[in-house]
Write a protein that holds these residues in place. Sequence first.
Motif, mmCIF file in Angstrom:
data_model
loop_
_atom_site.group_PDB
_atom_site.id
_atom_site.type_symbol
_atom_site.label_atom_id
_atom_site.label_comp_id
_atom_site.label_asym_id
_atom_site.label_seq_id
_atom_site.Cartn_x
_atom_site.Cartn_y
_atom_site.Cartn_z
ATOM 1 N N GLU A 116 50.549 28.098 38.926
ATOM 2 C CA GLU A 116 49.850 27.739 40.164
ATOM 3 C C GLU A 116 48.347 27.639 39.902
ATOM 4 N N ARG A 117 47.702 26.805 40.691
ATOM 5 C CA ARG A 117 46.246 26.634 40.591
ATOM 6 C C ARG A 117 45.599 27.298 41.789
ATOM 7 N N ILE A 118 44.514 28.014 41.523
ATOM 8 C CA ILE A 118 43.850 28.787 42.566
ATOM 9 C C ILE A 118 42.364 28.468 42.616
ATOM 10 N N ILE A 119 41.775 28.692 43.783
ATOM 11 C CA ILE A 119 40.328 28.562 43.966
ATOM 12 C C ILE A 119 39.755 29.973 44.102
ATOM 13 N N VAL A 120 38.680 30.228 43.368
ATOM 14 C CA VAL A 120 38.049 31.546 43.341
ATOM 15 C C VAL A 120 36.638 31.447 43.910
ATOM 16 N N ASN A 121 36.348 32.308 44.880
ATOM 17 C CA ASN A 121 35.031 32.388 45.499
ATOM 18 C C ASN A 121 34.147 33.266 44.617
ATOM 19 N N VAL A 125 37.895 48.374 36.130
ATOM 20 C CA VAL A 125 37.204 47.090 35.965
ATOM 21 C C VAL A 125 35.815 47.213 36.575
ATOM 22 N N GLU A 126 34.811 46.924 35.784
ATOM 23 C CA GLU A 126 33.423 46.979 36.267
ATOM 24 C C GLU A 126 33.138 45.794 37.195
ATOM 25 N N TYR A 127 32.325 46.043 38.213
ATOM 26 C CA TYR A 127 31.925 44.957 39.118
ATOM 27 C C TYR A 127 31.357 43.774 38.348
ATOM 28 N N GLU A 128 30.564 44.058 37.297
ATOM 29 C CA GLU A 128 29.908 42.983 36.546
ATOM 30 C C GLU A 128 30.906 42.042 35.881
ATOM 31 N N LYS A 129 32.120 42.517 35.657
ATOM 32 C CA LYS A 129 33.124 41.683 35.004
ATOM 33 C C LYS A 129 33.945 40.859 35.991
ATOM 34 N N ILE A 130 33.740 41.093 37.277
ATOM 35 C CA ILE A 130 34.498 40.355 38.294
ATOM 36 C C ILE A 130 33.901 38.963 38.461
ATOM 37 N N VAL A 131 34.747 37.941 38.285
ATOM 38 C CA VAL A 131 34.321 36.550 38.485
ATOM 39 C C VAL A 131 34.244 36.256 39.974
ATOM 40 N N GLY A 132 35.265 36.683 40.719
ATOM 41 C CA GLY A 132 35.271 36.432 42.149
ATOM 42 C C GLY A 132 36.609 36.752 42.782
ATOM 43 N N ARG A 133 36.683 36.437 44.071
ATOM 44 C CA ARG A 133 37.867 36.712 44.884
ATOM 45 C C ARG A 133 38.699 35.449 45.018
ATOM 46 N N VAL A 134 40.004 35.585 44.892
ATOM 47 C CA VAL A 134 40.905 34.441 45.040
ATOM 48 C C VAL A 134 40.991 34.086 46.519
ATOM 49 N N ASN A 135 40.662 32.812 46.851
ATOM 50 C CA ASN A 135 40.714 32.358 48.237
ATOM 51 C C ASN A 135 42.040 31.706 48.604
ATOM 52 N N PHE A 136 42.517 30.812 47.732
ATOM 53 C CA PHE A 136 43.785 30.158 48.039
ATOM 54 C C PHE A 136 44.373 29.480 46.819
#
Length: 197
Positions: A62-67, A174-185
């Motif tokens: 599946e393909r996802i969009i990340v905020n 997981v460190e905050y700095e390593k988070i790319v973003g939140r999955v939106n859909f």
Amino acid sequence: MIVAEQVPERDTRKKVKWKKRVWKWSKILTLVVILVIVFRAFLFTNYIVHGKSMMPTIHDGERIIVNKIGYEIAEPKRFDLIIFHATETSDYIKRVIGVPGDHIEYKDDILYVNGKSIEESFINHYRDDYEDGTFTDDFSLESVTDSNYVPEGHVFVLGDNRQNSVDSRHIGFVEYEKIVGRVNFTYWPPNNLRIFE
């Protein structure tokens, strides 16, 4: 003697109009390209999911969009789906289970956060269909990490497919700095479009 022939005025106007149109469309296309680059670099990005660690929520392929901007103005919340840099070459998708200050424990397939049982409705139907025993093996935070609580600036994450996921039970917080973003859909395949809140 060479005589220059005058170009009819109508032809000159057509050329000028055509050049103005090309110039106008060039400016529009340049602006669109710049907006797409900014949009992708700073606000949103897309990923293709590989593996089954987030089933049944998100499937392989599946393909996802990340905020990417959301966590610049807010911190991750429990049950957010996030993408993070797990290694130098791999990004993982997992669900936030613990936020800073939380004590996490699983006992008899039930999540306890700070001593209180928490419902995980997103995996209920998968857990009910799971026939190989316990869906989430018992563990406490101190048994899988070197801490009793999730430290500041970190999250504790799990895959929804608990028996088939490399997550904080294996790689730690997981460190905050390593988070790319939140999955939106998810947007592909189109018949499986889903928005995550």
